[in-house]
Each structure stands twice: as C-alpha cells, then as structure tokens.
Design a protein around this motif. Structure first.
Motif, short mmCIF file in Angstrom:
data_model
loop_
_atom_site.label_atom_id
_atom_site.label_comp_id
_atom_site.label_asym_id
_atom_site.label_seq_id
_atom_site.Cartn_x
_atom_site.Cartn_y
_atom_site.Cartn_z
N UNK A 279 0.81 -1.05 0.01
CA UNK A 279 0.05 0.11 -0.03
C UNK A 279 0.70 1.22 0.01
N UNK A 280 2.24 0.99 0.00
CA UNK A 280 3.00 2.56 0.34
C UNK A 280 4.30 1.74 -0.36
N UNK A 281 5.00 2.80 -0.96
CA UNK A 281 6.37 2.83 -1.22
C UNK A 281 7.05 4.20 -0.65
N UNK A 282 7.84 4.07 -0.01
CA UNK A 282 8.48 5.36 0.89
C UNK A 282 9.84 5.33 0.96
N UNK A 283 10.46 6.57 0.94
CA UNK A 283 11.96 6.64 0.99
C UNK A 283 12.35 6.92 2.49
N UNK A 284 13.29 6.08 2.78
CA UNK A 284 14.18 6.46 4.05
C UNK A 284 15.29 7.47 3.84
N UNK A 285 15.06 8.44 4.54
CA UNK A 285 15.92 9.56 4.22
C UNK A 285 16.87 9.90 5.66
N UNK A 286 18.00 10.58 5.65
CA UNK A 286 18.75 10.90 6.70
C UNK A 286 18.15 12.09 7.13
N UNK A 287 17.98 12.33 8.54
CA UNK A 287 17.37 13.49 9.04
C UNK A 287 18.55 13.95 10.10
N UNK A 288 18.67 15.40 9.58
CA UNK A 288 19.67 16.05 10.01
C UNK A 288 19.08 17.58 10.72
N UNK B 78 16.04 18.80 8.66
CA UNK B 78 16.00 18.59 7.41
C UNK B 78 16.17 17.23 6.83
N UNK B 79 15.42 16.83 5.78
CA UNK B 79 15.56 15.41 5.23
C UNK B 79 16.55 15.36 4.02
N UNK B 80 17.61 14.40 4.11
CA UNK B 80 18.46 14.56 2.94
C UNK B 80 18.35 13.12 2.33
N UNK C 222 25.69 19.37 6.25
CA UNK C 222 25.36 18.61 5.05
C UNK C 222 23.71 18.85 4.94
N UNK C 223 23.10 19.72 5.62
CA UNK C 223 21.76 20.16 5.48
C UNK C 223 21.29 20.40 4.17
N UNK C 224 22.05 21.05 3.25
CA UNK C 224 21.65 21.64 1.97
C UNK C 224 22.26 20.71 1.01
N UNK C 225 22.92 19.67 1.17
CA UNK C 225 23.41 18.73 0.25
C UNK C 225 22.09 18.13 -0.30
N UNK C 226 22.37 17.69 -1.72
CA UNK C 226 21.33 16.78 -2.34
C UNK C 226 21.28 15.50 -1.98
N UNK C 227 22.31 14.98 -1.33
CA UNK C 227 22.19 13.70 -1.07
C UNK C 227 23.37 13.36 0.08
N UNK C 228 23.20 12.09 0.79
CA UNK C 228 24.25 12.17 1.77
C UNK C 228 24.82 10.75 1.40
N UNK C 229 25.98 10.30 1.40
CA UNK C 229 26.70 9.07 1.44
C UNK C 229 26.46 8.19 2.45
#
Length: 294
Positions: free
Chosen positions: A160-169, A252-254, A175-182
């Motif tokens: 019922x749901x596809x969801x993305x896990x993201x880093x929370x800063x 912020x979610x990255x 790194x709050x303004x980064x497009x992604x985090x390794x």
C-alpha cells in the motif's frame, strides 16, 4: 427439542392460550397445538394443563419455561450479532502498525474507518515489523504492516505504500543543504536509532553491513518525538521516513546515495479468511493508497 417448538411453547406460556399464540405468531392454531403435543411426547412430560380455551403451565412446564427463555434469547442475540457483522454494525479489527506509520500515515485512515463504521471496535497495536509478524502468526492480531523486501511465504501481503528512508539532520548541519548523503558520511556521525526489531533499525543495520562499518549509536529509543528533539539539538542524526519531518523547520531530510526505498504492505495469514470487518478495513487502506494518500 427444536427451536421452533420452544418458540411456540414460550409464546403459548406468555399469552396464556393456543389461539392467542397463533394470532401473535400469525400461524394456524392447529400447527401450534401439534408442535406442543410432539414436544410433550418427546419429553414424556405434560407441559400445560388444558382447561377450555385457557391453559396454564404444569410444574414441569415452569421448569422448561426458564430454559426456553434463555435458549430463545441466546439464539436471538446470536442472529442479531451475525446481522450486525454482515451489515458492519459490529465486529472487531485488530491491526498492528509500526510507530512511525501509526503516528504519521495511518491517523486519517483510522479516523475515516471509525467514522464510517462506528459500531466496529478498532484495536491498534504498536510494535516493530518483526514482532508484528509473530503476532499475526500467533493470532494476537488479525493483520499488520510489514516491510515486504522479503515477505514470508506464509503471509498474504498487499503493498500500500512505497516510501523513501532519508537521513534526518538538524537545519544547521554542514550537510543540511546537500542534495544527498553518502553512507560513509552518514556513518561518520553519531546516530540516534530505534531499537532492534523495527524497520527503521533494520535499514541501518543492513546498510552498515554492506558498507562494512559499525554504527556509532549515541541514543536508542522508539519515541519519535524524543528522536526528533535529540537531532534538532545536535546530539546526533538519524534516518526516518520523510513524512515524519515534513512540517518540522528544525529538521532537514536528505536522501541517501544510493537511495533507500521501502515497500510497506498490509499482511495477514495466508489461507486465513478475513472477517467482513477486517476485509473492509484492508480495502480502505488499499483504497487510500490507490487515491494517492502517500
């Protein structure tokens, strides 16, 4: 004894006569007389003293009357309960939901279900996805939300749901303004994580194993408000579903690179026929997903 004979007997006893009982039941008087006679023959006991048009219970009839009232009422209650289940005026739904989804995805669905079917008792259990699988197997809950990256063979699952896990800063993190985090950058930080058994924690454990690193865990808690406060004050970072911080300016979610996506499904025992109430709840969850409630 059959139920119809007991109903006839009860009506004759309460109305005081065969004719009055026939009128109340809208059937022919001889049919009632024959039914009572067969009942007396079956029990080999007289149930009524017949004096003209009026009848009164014998001592044996008084004993049967108590039982007849109980039996007829019990059957009537059972029929009513079954009608309520059929029309969704009664019943019970026991569903297990992980805390993250229970707090940020399911409230509108639960309230909508309660509004539509106020007679159905709704029990919501909060636990990690692995624990919920065990509870489904044991029958403690009727269905539960699980991550279906590798669904068990003995569970029927409906995504019922596809969801993305993201880093929370915290908003002031470097790194709050980064497009992604390794993954390397993420694991270089002190982490705030759920306890083992929750899909939040399993994601981190799987990623760290692939990366060959040991996470530096500063805090372990399943309390989402506490996790958010710890991160907002700069005492660590975490990973959550993006919906959890959508309205929190302090966080912020990255996205990760590579991204981490989860398929979340509603599951119940394979081969187990859901009750009408449970099936209706499952249909509502899947309906909301189809309407883009993500």
């Amino acid at each position: 004894m059959d139920l119809r004979s007991l109903k006839y007997f009860l009506t004759v006893a309460e109305t005081g006569g065969f004719t009055a009982a026939a009128e109340q039941l809208h059937i022919a008087q001889p049919a009632i007389s024959m039914s009572i006679r067969k009942l007396e023959q079956q029990l080999d006991l007289p149930l009524f003293d017949r004096q003209g048009k009026q009848v009164r219970l014998t001592d044996e009839g008084e004993v049967l009357l108590r039982h007849a009232r109980t039996i007829v009422q019990a059957v009537s209650d059972a029929e009513r309960d079954m009608r309520e289940l059929h029309t969704l005026e009664g019943g019970e739904v026991r569903v297990g939901i992980p805390s993250m989804l229970g707090s940020y995805y399911f409230p509108p669905i639960l309230m909508a279900f309660r509004h539509r079917y106020p007679g159905i008792r709704l029990e919501v259990v909060e636990a990690g996805t692995r624990k919920l699988q065990q509870m489904i197997h044991s029958g403690e809950i009727d269905m539960g939300v699980i991550v279906t990256d590798d669904p068990p063979d003995d569970l029927e699952t409906h995504r019922f749901l596809g969801a993305q896990m993201v880093a929370i800063l915290p908003a002031d993190h470097a790194l709050a303004e980064a497009d992604s985090i390794s993954y390397d950058a993420f694991f270089a930080e002190e982490l705030v994580l759920f306890k083992e058994g929750y899909f939040h924690r399993e994601v981190i454990d799987q990623i760290s194993q692939k990366a060959g690193v040991t996470p530096r865990i500063g805090f372990e808690t399943n309390l989402i408000p506490l996790i958010k406060q710890i991160v907002a004050h700069g005492f660590g970072i975490t990973t959550l579903l993006e919906m959890v911080v959508a309205d929190d300016p302090a966080l912020v979610a990255v996205p990760f690179a590579p991204t981490v996506w989860l398929d979340l499904s509603l599951a119940w025992r394979k081969g187990h026929r859901l009750s009408r109430a449970n099936q209706t709840f499952a249909d509502l969850v899947l309906e909301q997903a189809g309407n883009g409630n993500r």
